[in-house]
Design a protein around this motif. Structure first.
Motif, PDB file in Angstrom:
ATOM      1  N   LEU A  55      13.286  16.268  -1.739  1.00  9.52           N
ATOM      2  CA  LEU A  55      12.558  15.018  -1.556  1.00  9.52           C
ATOM      3  C   LEU A  55      11.059  15.252  -1.726  1.00  9.52           C
ATOM      4  N   GLU A  56      10.444  14.478  -2.631  1.00 10.26           N
ATOM      5  CA  GLU A  56       9.009  14.585  -2.869  1.00 10.26           C
ATOM      6  C   GLU A  56       8.229  14.045  -1.675  1.00 10.26           C
ATOM      7  N   PRO A  57       6.957  14.496  -1.501  1.00 10.62           N
ATOM      8  CA  PRO A  57       6.132  13.945  -0.412  1.00 10.62           C
ATOM      9  C   PRO A  57       6.017  12.428  -0.475  1.00 10.62           C
ATOM     10  N   GLY A  58       6.141  11.882  -1.674  1.00 14.03           N
ATOM     11  CA  GLY A  58       6.064  10.430  -1.807  1.00 14.03           C
ATOM     12  C   GLY A  58       7.133   9.699  -1.027  1.00 14.03           C
ATOM     13  N   TYR A  59       8.225  10.386  -0.697  1.00 12.33           N
ATOM     14  CA  TYR A  59       9.271   9.748   0.084  1.00 12.33           C
ATOM     15  C   TYR A  59       8.806   9.436   1.511  1.00 12.33           C
ATOM     16  N   LEU A  60       7.833  10.180   1.997  1.00 11.51           N
ATOM     17  CA  LEU A  60       7.271   9.846   3.313  1.00 11.51           C
ATOM     18  C   LEU A  60       6.554   8.503   3.263  1.00 11.51           C
ATOM     19  N   TRP A  61       5.858   8.256   2.140  1.00 12.77           N
ATOM     20  CA  TRP A  61       5.226   6.950   1.966  1.00 12.77           C
ATOM     21  C   TRP A  61       6.293   5.866   1.848  1.00 12.77           C
ATOM     22  N   LEU A  62       7.406   6.175   1.178  1.00 17.49           N
ATOM     23  CA  LEU A  62       8.480   5.195   1.077  1.00 17.49           C
ATOM     24  C   LEU A  62       9.107   4.908   2.437  1.00 17.49           C
TER      25      LEU A  62
ATOM     26  N   LEU B 193       0.828  -1.203   0.000  1.00 18.32           N
ATOM     27  CA  LEU B 193       0.000   0.000   0.000  1.00 18.32           C
ATOM     28  C   LEU B 193       0.864   1.255   0.000  1.00 18.32           C
ATOM     29  N   ALA B 194       1.822   1.325   0.922  1.00 18.09           N
ATOM     30  CA  ALA B 194       2.651   2.525   1.041  1.00 18.09           C
ATOM     31  C   ALA B 194       3.486   2.755  -0.215  1.00 18.09           C
ATOM     32  N   SER B 195       4.049   1.694  -0.773  1.00 16.85           N
ATOM     33  CA  SER B 195       4.881   1.863  -1.964  1.00 16.85           C
ATOM     34  C   SER B 195       4.043   2.233  -3.187  1.00 16.85           C
ATOM     35  N   SER B 196       2.821   1.705  -3.272  1.00 18.07           N
ATOM     36  CA  SER B 196       1.948   2.068  -4.393  1.00 18.07           C
ATOM     37  C   SER B 196       1.571   3.542  -4.338  1.00 18.07           C
TER      38      SER B 196
ATOM     39  N   ALA C 294      13.171   4.447 -10.021  1.00 24.66           N
ATOM     40  CA  ALA C 294      14.596   4.286  -9.740  1.00 24.66           C
ATOM     41  C   ALA C 294      14.977   4.965  -8.429  1.00 24.66           C
ATOM     42  N   GLN C 295      14.478   6.187  -8.199  1.00 25.89           N
ATOM     43  CA  GLN C 295      14.778   6.892  -6.953  1.00 25.89           C
ATOM     44  C   GLN C 295      14.154   6.176  -5.766  1.00 25.89           C
ATOM     45  N   GLY C 296      12.934   5.705  -5.934  1.00 23.37           N
ATOM     46  CA  GLY C 296      12.281   4.975  -4.856  1.00 23.37           C
ATOM     47  C   GLY C 296      13.014   3.696  -4.516  1.00 23.37           C
ATOM     48  N   ALA C 297      13.546   3.036  -5.535  1.00 27.47           N
ATOM     49  CA  ALA C 297      14.266   1.789  -5.306  1.00 27.47           C
ATOM     50  C   ALA C 297      15.527   2.024  -4.491  1.00 27.47           C
ATOM     51  N   VAL C 298      16.248   3.085  -4.781  1.00 29.78           N
ATOM     52  CA  VAL C 298      17.455   3.386  -4.022  1.00 29.78           C
ATOM     53  C   VAL C 298      17.106   3.725  -2.576  1.00 29.78           C
ATOM     54  N   PHE C 299      16.022   4.458  -2.392  1.00 30.43           N
ATOM     55  CA  PHE C 299      15.579   4.783  -1.036  1.00 30.43           C
ATOM     56  C   PHE C 299      15.277   3.514  -0.246  1.00 30.43           C
ATOM     57  N   ASN C 300      14.780   2.495  -0.943  1.00 28.64           N
ATOM     58  CA  ASN C 300      14.481   1.229  -0.285  1.00 28.64           C
ATOM     59  C   ASN C 300      15.734   0.496   0.173  1.00 28.64           C
ATOM     60  N   GLY C 301      16.913   1.053  -0.148  1.00 34.14           N
ATOM     61  CA  GLY C 301      18.132   0.502   0.401  1.00 34.14           C
ATOM     62  C   GLY C 301      18.197   0.598   1.916  1.00 34.14           C
ATOM     63  N   LEU C 302      17.296   1.385   2.503  1.00 38.34           N
ATOM     64  CA  LEU C 302      17.212   1.465   3.961  1.00 38.34           C
ATOM     65  C   LEU C 302      16.545   0.229   4.571  1.00 38.34           C
TER      66      LEU C 302
ATOM     67  N   ALA D  93       6.892   2.597   4.053  1.00 37.23           N
ATOM     68  CA  ALA D  93       7.073   1.282   3.446  1.00 37.23           C
ATOM     69  C   ALA D  93       8.311   0.590   3.999  1.00 37.23           C
ATOM     70  N   VAL D  94       9.391   1.354   4.196  1.00 39.63           N
ATOM     71  CA  VAL D  94      10.623   0.784   4.732  1.00 39.63           C
ATOM     72  C   VAL D  94      10.396   0.237   6.143  1.00 39.63           C
ATOM     73  N   LEU D  95       9.701   0.987   6.973  1.00 35.34           N
ATOM     74  CA  LEU D  95       9.433   0.541   8.344  1.00 35.34           C
ATOM     75  C   LEU D  95       8.533  -0.694   8.368  1.00 35.34           C
ATOM     76  N   LEU D  96       7.474  -0.662   7.565  1.00 34.17           N
ATOM     77  CA  LEU D  96       6.553  -1.798   7.520  1.00 34.17           C
ATOM     78  C   LEU D  96       7.226  -3.022   6.903  1.00 34.17           C
TER      79      LEU D  96
END
Length: 307
Positions: free
Chosen positions: A162-169, A98-101, A110-118, A172-175
């Protein structure tokens, strides 16, 4: 009926300790499957509502999951395993998709994928809190360094904003970290295959009604590429990938093998270049080499298990 190889013995205990390379091998196989998740999600939300994509893939994946449980006569989780299965369902079956969608509406894949490196750092933190693992200070140093590398890469790619979408990412990282760690904890005795299958099975009744309602609101049938993307998200990212991933985390250690996911952002970028014709700048390969060095360092760090 003979049980598949990914199940532990009927008493719930692993037959023998697996070599460390096996954990890394299964972990890397899972990461390969997961590396296309965000690009496929980005493609799907171009025509479908993010909530429909996030919940719909869980409902689709529940069909083969229930079939596997029935055909293999899989036992139910016991009292100690149910909390891990339920939290895995909340984290990686419902929460992360849900959060990533929602994030993919505004953040490039591509940017979201790198952020998921966390994610490896998040997974290690939840493993320390809930799974009895006690990473050493050296391990945490390597983990934080890896997280800093992928954060710097994401910041560089987004030109310092950083776009607001990064908050959703971030959500997503925490979940996702919680779901990975809890699912792997249950997998130690339940088995990786059974863990993801039960997580999907118990989620299906919850998501069926909202998915059905949202699907009925669709004005038209999605295009073929979107259908293929949704099929990959359901059968690959939500189902088969977790057979390998949970197996790797369970036999190799959640915190240690979880660091393999630091490679996922760069695999995603390369896959996007090969499949969608996106250009890959030299800096990407530099960050990839640095992350591989971090994983090598993390392998040598001690991760103790609480007695």
């Amino acid at each position: 009926m003979t049980r598949p190889a990914f199940y532990p013995t009927s008493q719930g205990a692993p037959a023998a300790p697996a070599p460390l390379w096996e954990g890394y091998g299964y972990g890397f196989l899972g990461v390969l499957v997961f590396s296309l998740t965000l690009p496929m999600t980005r493609l799907a939300v171009g025509e479908l509502a993010p909530l429909l994509v996030g919940l719909g893939r869980a409902l689709l994946a529940a069909v083969p999951a229930v079939a596997v449980l029935w055909l293999t006569r899989a036992r139910r989780p016991n009292r100690e395993e149910w909390p891990g299965v339920i939290l895995a369902a909340l984290g990686i079956v419902v929460g992360w998709p849900l959060a990533s969608s929602l994030a993919m509406q505004s953040v490039p894949a591509a940017q979201g994928a790198v952020f998921n490196g966390l994610l490896p750092l998040s997974t290690a933190a939840f493993a320390a809190l809930r799974s009895g693992e006690r990473p050493s200070p050296a391990f945490w140093t390597w983990a934080v360094l890896g997280a800093a590398l992928v954060t710097a890469y994401a910041w560089r790619q987004s030109n310092g904003t950083l776009e607001p979408g990064y908050l959703w990412l971030l959500a997503a990282v925490l979940l996702g970290g919680m779901g990975y760690a809890e699912g792997a904890r249950a997998s130690r005795t339940l088995g990786g295959g059974r863990t993801i299958c039960w997580a999907l099975a118990i989620s299906a009744p919850v998501v069926a009604a909202p998915v059905g309602w949202m699907a009925a609101q669709q004005a038209s049938w999605p295009s073929a590429p979107v259908i293929y993307a949704c099929a990959y998200l359901a059968l690959g990212s939500m189902f088969l990938g977790f057979f390998a991933w949970y197996r790797g985390l369970a036999v190799g250690g959640i915190a240690r093998v979880g660091q393999v996911q630091l490679l996922q952002p760069f695999l995603t970028v390369v896959a996007a270049a090969m499949l969608f014709g996106e250009s890959v700048e030299p800096a990407t390969y530099f960050f990839a080499a640095a992350v591989i060095a971090v994983i090598a360092g993390g392998r040598r760090a001690i991760v103790r298990t609480k007695k």
